[in-house]
Each structure stands twice: as C-alpha cells, then as structure tokens.
Design a protein around this motif. Structure first.
Motif, PDB file in Angstrom:
ATOM      1  N   ALA A   1      -1.829  15.268   2.807  1.00 10.51           N
ATOM      2  CA  ALA A   1      -2.245  14.765   1.502  1.00 10.51           C
ATOM      3  C   ALA A   1      -3.708  15.120   1.254  1.00 10.51           C
ATOM      4  CB  ALA A   1      -2.070  13.242   1.468  1.00 10.51           C
ATOM      5  N   THR A   2      -4.148  14.840   0.050  1.00  9.12           N
ATOM      6  CA  THR A   2      -5.579  14.944  -0.231  1.00  9.12           C
ATOM      7  C   THR A   2      -6.264  13.734   0.388  1.00  9.12           C
ATOM      8  OG1 THR A   2      -5.409  13.659  -2.277  1.00  9.12           O
ATOM      9  CG2 THR A   2      -5.126  16.074  -2.457  1.00  9.12           C
ATOM     10  N   ARG A   3      -7.579  13.785   0.504  1.00  9.14           N
ATOM     11  CA  ARG A   3      -8.310  12.639   1.057  1.00  9.14           C
ATOM     12  C   ARG A   3      -8.104  11.390   0.194  1.00  9.14           C
ATOM     13  NH1 ARG A   3     -12.212  10.644   4.206  1.00  9.14           N
ATOM     14  NH2 ARG A   3     -13.721   9.223   3.307  1.00  9.14           N
ATOM     15  N   GLU A   4      -8.123  11.586  -1.117  1.00 10.23           N
ATOM     16  CA  GLU A   4      -7.949  10.443  -2.023  1.00 10.23           C
ATOM     17  C   GLU A   4      -6.578   9.801  -1.817  1.00 10.23           C
ATOM     18  OE1 GLU A   4      -9.055  13.497  -2.996  1.00 10.23           O
ATOM     19  OE2 GLU A   4     -11.157  12.878  -3.105  1.00 10.23           O
ATOM     20  N   ARG A   5      -5.549  10.636  -1.689  1.00  3.79           N
ATOM     21  CA  ARG A   5      -4.192  10.105  -1.484  1.00  3.79           C
ATOM     22  C   ARG A   5      -4.090   9.434  -0.116  1.00  3.79           C
ATOM     23  NH1 ARG A   5      -0.009   7.304  -2.818  1.00  3.79           N
ATOM     24  NH2 ARG A   5       1.965   8.088  -1.950  1.00  3.79           N
ATOM     25  N   ALA A   6      -4.707  10.008   0.900  1.00  6.07           N
ATOM     26  CA  ALA A   6      -4.678   9.389   2.233  1.00  6.07           C
ATOM     27  C   ALA A   6      -5.319   8.006   2.186  1.00  6.07           C
ATOM     28  CB  ALA A   6      -5.389  10.280   3.249  1.00  6.07           C
ATOM     29  N   LEU A   7      -6.384   7.870   1.417  1.00  5.90           N
ATOM     30  CA  LEU A   7      -7.034   6.559   1.285  1.00  5.90           C
ATOM     31  C   LEU A   7      -6.123   5.577   0.540  1.00  5.90           C
ATOM     32  CD1 LEU A   7     -10.688   7.714   0.499  1.00  5.90           C
ATOM     33  CD2 LEU A   7      -9.795   6.848   2.675  1.00  5.90           C
ATOM     34  N   GLU A   8      -5.391   6.081  -0.463  1.00  6.23           N
ATOM     35  CA  GLU A   8      -4.438   5.219  -1.184  1.00  6.23           C
ATOM     36  C   GLU A   8      -3.330   4.739  -0.241  1.00  6.23           C
ATOM     37  OE1 GLU A   8      -4.780   7.697  -5.392  1.00  6.23           O
ATOM     38  OE2 GLU A   8      -2.800   7.361  -4.503  1.00  6.23           O
ATOM     39  N   ILE A   9      -2.810   5.662   0.551  1.00  5.36           N
ATOM     40  CA  ILE A   9      -1.743   5.295   1.499  1.00  5.36           C
ATOM     41  C   ILE A   9      -2.256   4.276   2.501  1.00  5.36           C
ATOM     42  CG2 ILE A   9      -0.232   6.172   3.321  1.00  5.36           C
ATOM     43  CD1 ILE A   9      -0.250   8.894   1.705  1.00  5.36           C
ATOM     44  N   ALA A  10      -3.480   4.484   2.984  1.00  4.08           N
ATOM     45  CA  ALA A  10      -4.068   3.546   3.946  1.00  4.08           C
ATOM     46  C   ALA A  10      -4.202   2.157   3.327  1.00  4.08           C
ATOM     47  CB  ALA A  10      -5.425   4.059   4.419  1.00  4.08           C
ATOM     48  N   ALA A  11      -4.582   2.104   2.066  1.00  3.16           N
ATOM     49  CA  ALA A  11      -4.717   0.806   1.394  1.00  3.16           C
ATOM     50  C   ALA A  11      -3.369   0.103   1.314  1.00  3.16           C
ATOM     51  CB  ALA A  11      -5.310   1.001  -0.001  1.00  3.16           C
ATOM     52  N   ARG A  12      -2.330   0.852   1.017  1.00  5.77           N
ATOM     53  CA  ARG A  12      -0.983   0.247   0.949  1.00  5.77           C
ATOM     54  C   ARG A  12      -0.536  -0.226   2.321  1.00  5.77           C
ATOM     55  NH1 ARG A  12       3.091   3.600  -2.144  1.00  5.77           N
ATOM     56  NH2 ARG A  12       4.365   1.825  -1.522  1.00  5.77           N
ATOM     57  N   ALA A  13      -0.817   0.578   3.346  1.00  4.34           N
ATOM     58  CA  ALA A  13      -0.437   0.172   4.700  1.00  4.34           C
ATOM     59  C   ALA A  13      -1.209  -1.083   5.113  1.00  4.34           C
ATOM     60  CB  ALA A  13      -0.692   1.309   5.677  1.00  4.34           C
ATOM     61  N   SER A  14      -2.457  -1.162   4.726  1.00  6.11           N
ATOM     62  CA  SER A  14      -3.284  -2.322   5.065  1.00  6.11           C
ATOM     63  C   SER A  14      -2.751  -3.602   4.425  1.00  6.11           C
ATOM     64  CB  SER A  14      -4.728  -2.079   4.609  1.00  6.11           C
ATOM     65  OG  SER A  14      -5.521  -3.202   4.849  1.00  6.11           O
ATOM     66  N   ALA A  15      -2.120  -3.460   3.276  1.00  5.52           N
ATOM     67  CA  ALA A  15      -1.635  -4.626   2.527  1.00  5.52           C
ATOM     68  C   ALA A  15      -0.234  -5.057   2.945  1.00  5.52           C
ATOM     69  CB  ALA A  15      -1.659  -4.318   1.037  1.00  5.52           C
ATOM     70  N   ALA A  16       0.263  -4.564   4.063  1.00 11.07           N
ATOM     71  CA  ALA A  16       1.589  -5.008   4.533  1.00 11.07           C
ATOM     72  C   ALA A  16       1.592  -6.526   4.654  1.00 11.07           C
ATOM     73  CB  ALA A  16       1.917  -4.355   5.875  1.00 11.07           C
ATOM     74  N   PRO A  17       2.706  -7.141   4.302  1.00 16.37           N
ATOM     75  CA  PRO A  17       2.730  -8.609   4.295  1.00 16.37           C
ATOM     76  C   PRO A  17       2.739  -9.210   5.699  1.00 16.37           C
ATOM     77  CG  PRO A  17       4.905  -7.747   3.815  1.00 16.37           C
ATOM     78  CD  PRO A  17       3.974  -6.569   3.879  1.00 16.37           C
ATOM     79  N   GLY A  18       2.080 -10.351   5.778  1.00 14.14           N
ATOM     80  CA  GLY A  18       2.093 -11.162   7.002  1.00 14.14           C
ATOM     81  C   GLY A  18       2.860 -12.439   6.740  1.00 14.14           C
TER      82      GLY A  18
END
Length: 134
Positions: A93-110
């Motif tokens: 991915a692009t760096r911007e998209r990788a950061l978006e994906i990381a944000a979504r992964a970070s927001a996984a529910p607990g």
C-alpha cells in the motif's frame, strides 16, 4: 507501491487493562471477528501480503551465533514490560493507506466493544537490489 509491516503490540491500553484470557467469550469472538473481517477486506483490495498472530513469549526463543562454535539459544524474550508483539500484517500500500489500516487495526474492539487503541507500529520494508544487479 511499497510494502509495510504493521506490528501490533499487546498490553494495557487507555481503554483496557484486562488480559484477553479474562475477557468474556463473546468479547474475544467480536475481537477476532473484527480482525478477520479486516483481513478479508485487505485481501479483496489486493493489499494483504500476509497477516499472522504470534504465540506468547513463553514459546519464543532467541538465537545468537557468531559463526564460531554452536549457536546460543535461550528461551524468551521475556520482556520486563507487560507489552509483547502479538501479531503483524504485511500490506502492499501507500504510506497513507498503511497508516489508515493501522488505525483500523488499533481500533479492534475489546471488552464491551470498546476500541482497544493498541499501538500499531508501521515500518516500510527496505528494498534490496536484485542479485543480478550486484
């Protein structure tokens, strides 16, 4: 596009200090389902190269070898902190998209569906020249 490694640490966050093995079964299922849906979406988009969860540090080993004698293999790592590397995604991915994906992964529910806010480290893979170019 470049390849990025997204490293997910597991540990206490601002929204959760309960280890996953003490979560309600439905919370664990929601968390895993979220991760699976994210992986499926990335695969459909052609962005997912690989993603895996990692075993706990109690099953890890560290190897040191200088080329002389036998390699030294020790159990661990056993980090002093309560954070550990829990898994990764390798995305194209692009760096911007990788950061978006990381944000979504970070927001996984607990527990109770509250986003965990787990830190995700984003690292671009370095490229090397082809062997034929050396």
């Amino acid at each position: 596009m470049a390849k990025f490694l997204l490293l997910m640490n597991y540990g206490t966050t601002a929204t959760c200090d309960t280890p996953m093995d003490r979560w309600a079964p439905e919370d664990v299922a929601a968390h895993i389902g979220y991760q699976q849906r994210l992986g499926e979406e990335l695969a459909r988009n052609g962005e997912l190269v690989d993603a895996q969860g990692l075993s706990g540090p109690e099953l890890a080993a560290t190897v040191v070898f200088t080329g002389v004698g036998a390699p030294v293999v020790t159990d661990g790592p056993f980090p002093e902190s309560k954070e550990l590397l829990a898994g990764y995604w390798l995305v194209d991915a692009t760096r911007e998209r990788a950061l978006e994906i990381a944000a979504r992964a970070s927001a996984a529910p607990g527990p109770d569906g509250v986003p965990l806010g787990q830190p995700i480290e984003v690292r671009e893979l370095m490229s090397a020249p082809a062997a034929s170019d050396l």
